[in-house]
Design a protein around this motif. Structure first.
Motif, short mmCIF file in Angstrom:
data_model
loop_
_atom_site.label_atom_id
_atom_site.label_comp_id
_atom_site.label_asym_id
_atom_site.label_seq_id
_atom_site.Cartn_x
_atom_site.Cartn_y
_atom_site.Cartn_z
N CYS A 89 -0.95 -4.61 -5.44
CA CYS A 89 -1.31 -4.18 -4.32
C CYS A 89 -2.83 -4.68 -4.36
CB CYS A 89 -1.32 -2.51 -4.51
SG CYS A 89 -2.35 -1.43 -2.88
N CYS A 120 0.85 -1.41 -0.34
CA CYS A 120 -0.24 -0.25 0.25
C CYS A 120 0.94 1.58 -0.30
CB CYS A 120 -1.29 -0.06 1.62
SG CYS A 120 -2.01 -1.52 0.87
N ASP A 146 -5.23 3.68 0.03
CA ASP A 146 -4.05 3.18 -0.05
C ASP A 146 -3.46 3.36 1.47
OD1 ASP A 146 -2.99 1.56 -2.05
OD2 ASP A 146 -2.65 3.19 -3.12
#
Length: 109
Positions: free
Chosen positions: A93, A20, A43
């Motif tokens: 991610c 992230c 994130d």
């Protein structure tokens, strides 16, 4: 209770936090930052909750189940948002977020 029993979750949390943070930084370099705004925000949220839960578990928090539930929700949300973007950092991610969400769900009582 020792934190060794949570090692796979700790690993997933750490990997997700790193992914992230990398995605967050890479999104800021993209041409259309406005399009990435939700991804960037999630994130940040996801990296923060993963880092917090990793620390909380390692110090023996009695709130593992509650925190893991919130963490799983944020990881899922972040992963779903990242999946929408074709960037490699977003795809990696999303993978880390979904793996972490699954790891966290195992901690929810």
């Amino acid at each position: 209770m020792s934190h060794e029993q949570y090692q796979s979750q700790l690993d997933a949390l750490h990997e997700c936090m790193i992914a992230c943070n990398h995605c967050y930084d890479a999104c800021l370099e993209e041409d259309d930052i406005a399009m990435m705004a939700k991804c960037i925000r999630l994130d940040r949220e996801c990296a923060d909750i993963c880092a917090y839960l990793e620390q909380a578990i390692s110090r023996g928090t009695p709130f593992i189940s509650e925190l893991a539930e919130v963490c799983a929700k944020i990881c899922t949300e972040c992963g779903n948002e990242c999946k929408k973007h074709d960037h490699e950092h977003c795809q990696k991610c999303a993978e880390a977020c979904m793996a972490c969400a699954e790891a966290c769900k195992k901690l929810v009582a």
